[in-house]
Motif scaffolding. Structure first.
Motif, PDB file in Angstrom:
ATOM      1  N   ILE A 157       0.767   6.418  -7.132  1.00  0.00           N
ATOM      2  CA  ILE A 157      -0.508   7.030  -7.510  1.00  0.00           C
ATOM      3  C   ILE A 157      -0.420   8.540  -7.350  1.00  0.00           C
ATOM      4  N   THR A 203       2.340   1.952  -3.341  1.00  0.00           N
ATOM      5  CA  THR A 203       1.213   2.207  -4.249  1.00  0.00           C
ATOM      6  C   THR A 203       0.763   3.655  -4.114  1.00  0.00           C
ATOM      7  N   PHE A 204       0.707   4.099  -2.860  1.00  0.00           N
ATOM      8  CA  PHE A 204       0.303   5.480  -2.622  1.00  0.00           C
ATOM      9  C   PHE A 204       1.254   6.454  -3.315  1.00  0.00           C
ATOM     10  N   PHE A 223      -7.904   7.234   0.169  1.00  0.00           N
ATOM     11  CA  PHE A 223      -6.603   6.571   0.306  1.00  0.00           C
ATOM     12  C   PHE A 223      -5.590   7.580   0.835  1.00  0.00           C
ATOM     13  N   LEU A 264       0.793  -1.231   0.000  1.00  0.00           N
ATOM     14  CA  LEU A 264       0.000   0.000   0.000  1.00  0.00           C
ATOM     15  C   LEU A 264       0.826   1.282   0.000  1.00  0.00           C
ATOM     16  N   ALA A 265       1.893   1.346   0.817  1.00  0.00           N
ATOM     17  CA  ALA A 265       2.645   2.606   0.897  1.00  0.00           C
ATOM     18  C   ALA A 265       3.272   2.989  -0.450  1.00  0.00           C
ATOM     19  N   TYR A 275      -3.591   7.567   4.419  1.00  0.00           N
ATOM     20  CA  TYR A 275      -2.126   7.621   4.470  1.00  0.00           C
ATOM     21  C   TYR A 275      -1.670   8.798   5.322  1.00  0.00           C
TER      22      TYR A 275
END
Lengths: 361, 296
Positions: free
Chosen positions: A259, A255-256, B99, A252-253, B103
């Motif tokens: 993106i 990916t963030f 998202f 996820l990190a 984060y």
């Protein structure tokens, strides 16, 4: 060939982007900081991956959270293909013998990694090409989680949660720069081709695109496979930069981060992907330096873990709120305001329908 | 499998399913109205969990009460600052926004509290257990189920008996028409976020009591599973989300108990591959609500 004339007319965009990447790389390396070389290489690899994601997300307008899954597949494939067999025997106890015996030279392995990722995408393309919007976003997120779980548990191949180590490190600055420039050229050629134009038409209006005979599912499927190949190659280069891989590097990190690069620059133009990657890479390195407390110039600030991520998230949220189509506004640099991609794709659909292109609502 | 083991699994499944249902409900509530899948729901849980362990010295009832207030306020502020500016954008953009919020809050927690996990217990009473025959039941299991049912009943009454509740249902059905007949969008949405904050706070309480350790990613895994529950139940349908939550509890416990040992760690891979399949076959979820059907 008459189609070469408009291609040449739009070539300034390509030249500008290549020059931009080369200049940014030169500038950063020119700072003469030994630590920065590695940062630049890793930014160039991110550029390959972001442009790869753009090939699917940008050209077809279907959002994906799952592309780092393809990056992981490419990276692990390169790992398996390039760790020397005798080292594998020591490091990966449970790897099957036939897999242990593989060994490919660096570049061949990277291409093979891209092909493996593309092969997985080919299978997924059948169902994924039917989806759009939220369904696609959630389905691709499911893919990401599935790949992550498999990478963290498939001890025979990925060495599970401990990660894979002993990968030779061949990704140099030159290799990464050439790879990113090549990927930009290839992507530009694709998006200016008939196929690319059709993909962008499905993005602008899937129903109208279908009405003029574009096979929406097929275009999306092709974009997905091409994009997975590029992202897989990026993963391979990443593996050969790091020397070791853990599943978290593709979850996820990161990916963030990728993106954010795509969205900040503007999801629907190649220029957006390139500009976003350069800006976010620079910003994130800047913040990292503050975070580690090493100080920027005369400023000396104590270490602040978490600062980089917070800063990036704030930037992304600001862009989403204030300029949702990204800094480039979804247009290509050097293409001239009204001659933007959006207008061209609209006209393609419009002229085939025999109707005059209308102003956007 | 013998009878005791089956009964034990049933208890586990109901308890786990309740937790998933609580999470899924908070997500489905927001989704029904805004088409927003809220990733940051897990960070509401995180805020609640941190609040609980950081107020270790305060009496329990006050701790819980102030924790709930903190989470509810966080939820409402989150909507005001991050989600209102992008309201009406396409679902993928909304998903990216949530998202980013998720984060942001995760790393804000590191920035403020540091990266080390915090430990703390909620109440020793919850950790104790009693036996029925050969089946061991934790007090926490009972509390989880009772609290979930109480919240479900409360929410159902709220949605059917109060004016704002009826307006929320109208907004979930067809937001545009609801606004035309005088439903005030900002108020309805703020209320929905406040309620999802309340659900997150209760979930935080149960999760902290269960785990005993709080990290900045405490809610992430459960929220990912709650997405599954929401999708299974038909996105936006509240009853469906609850059903999906319990179904997921049953499926995970069954997989855990029946998968061969070497495949057990792949449980999530199976679950999410199944989600992928559901999305392929039924893109709108297993139960399709009227609001979800596309209009051309």
């Amino acid at each position: 060939m008459s189609s070469l004339v408009p291609l040449a007319r739009r070539a300034p965009t390509l030249a500008l982007l290549l020059a931009l990447v080369a200049a940014a790389t030169g500038l950063a390396v020119g700072l003469g900081d030994a630590a920065i070389d590695r940062v630049v290489v890793s930014a160039l690899i991110n550029l390959v991956v972001v442009v790869g994601i753009y090939v699917f997300v940008g050209l077809t307008g279907v959002f994906s959270f799952g592309h780092l899954g393809f990056m992981a597949i490419g990276a692990y494939a390169v790992g398996v293909l390039t760790v020397p067999p005798d080292l594998k025997e020591i490091l990966f106890r449970s790897m099957p013998a036939w897999l242990e015996s593989f060994e490919l030279p660096f570049l061949l392995a990277v291409v093979a990694g891209g092909l493996v990722a593309a092969a997985v995408a080919l299978i997924l393309a059948v169902p994924l090409s039917r989806m759009a919007g939220l369904t696609a976003a959630l389905a691709t997120l499911s893919i990401l989680i599935t790949v992550y779980t498999v990478a963290g548990n498939w001890d025979q191949v990925t060495n599970g949660a401990q990660g894979m180590s002993g990968i030779p490190t061949n990704t140099s600055l030159g290799v990464a720069l050439v790879a990113s420039l090549l990927v930009i050229v290839a992507t530009w050629l694709l998006q200016e081709s008939r196929l690319g134009l059709q993909m962008r038409a499905t993005r602008e209006d899937p129903i109208a695109a279908r009405a003029v005979g574009i096979r929406v599912g097929r275009e999306r499927g092709i974009a997905l496979v091409a994009s997975a190949f590029v992202v897989g190659v990026g993963g391979g280069l990443f593996a050969q930069l790091q020397g070791n891989l853990t599943p978290d590097a593709f979850y996820l990190a990161p990916t963030f981060l990728l993106i954010a690069m795509l969205v900040v620059g503007g999801m629907t133009s190649l220029s957006g992907a390139v500009v976003g990657t350069i800006l976010i890479s620079a910003l994130s390195e800047f913040l990292r330096r503050i975070e580690s407390g090493s100080g920027v110039g005369p400023l000396d600030i104590p270490g602040r873990p978490g600062l980089t991520e917070v800063g990036l998230a704030v930037v992304l949220l600001l862009i989403l709120a204030l300029r949702p189509s990204g800094l480039t506004g979804g247009r290509e640099l050097g293409a001239g305001g009204l001659e933007g991609v959006v207008g061209r794709a609209r006209r393609l659909v419009g002229s085939r329908l025999g109707a005059r292109p209308e102003k956007a609502p | 499998m013998n009878g005791t083991l089956i009964m034990q699994s049933v208890v586990d499944a109901i308890s786990l399913g309740s937790l998933y249902a609580l999470f899924a409900l908070g997500i489905a509530l927001i989704f029904g109205i805004l088409q927003l899948i809220n990733f940051a729901h897990s960070e509401l849980v995180m805020v609640g969990a941190f609040a609980l362990v950081l107020m270790n010295d305060v009496p329990l009832w006050l701790r819980i009460l102030s924790m709930i207030c903190i989470v509810v306020v966080t939820a409402v502020v989150m909507e005001r600052i991050a989600f209102r500016p992008v309201r009406g954008a396409n679902p993928a953009t909304l998903l990216i926004t949530s998202f980013a919020v998720s984060y942001l809050l995760q790393n804000l927690a590191i920035l403020i509290l540091g990266p080390e996990p915090r430990s703390g217990s909620v109440s020793t009473f919850l950790d104790e257990s009693f036996q029925v025959g050969d089946i061991v039941i934790l007090h926490l299991d009972v509390v989880t189920v009772v609290v979930t049912i109480a919240l479900l009943v409360g929410l159902a009454l709220f949605l059917t008996r109060t004016a704002i509740g009826v307006q929320m249902r109208a907004a979930a059905e067809d937001f545009r028409t609801a606004r035309l007949v005088g439903v005030r969008a900002n108020r309805v949405i703020a209320t929905a976020f406040a309620i999802s904050g309340l659900l997150a706070a209760i979930a935080a309480l149960l999760l902290t009591a269960q785990a005993g350790v709080v990290t900045n990613t405490i809610g992430v895994n459960v929220v990912l599973l709650a997405f599954v529950a929401t999708i299974l139940g038909g996105m936006g349908s509240l009853g469906g989300a609850v059903l999906g939550g319990f179904l997921l509890g049953v499926v995970s416990v069954t997989l855990q108990a029946s998968l061969p040992l070497e495949l057990r760690s792949y449980r999530d891979a199976f679950l999410f591959a199944a989600v992928f399949l559901v999305l392929v076959i039924r893109p709108d979820g297993l139960i399709v609500t009227r609001a979800q059907r596309g209009r051309v």
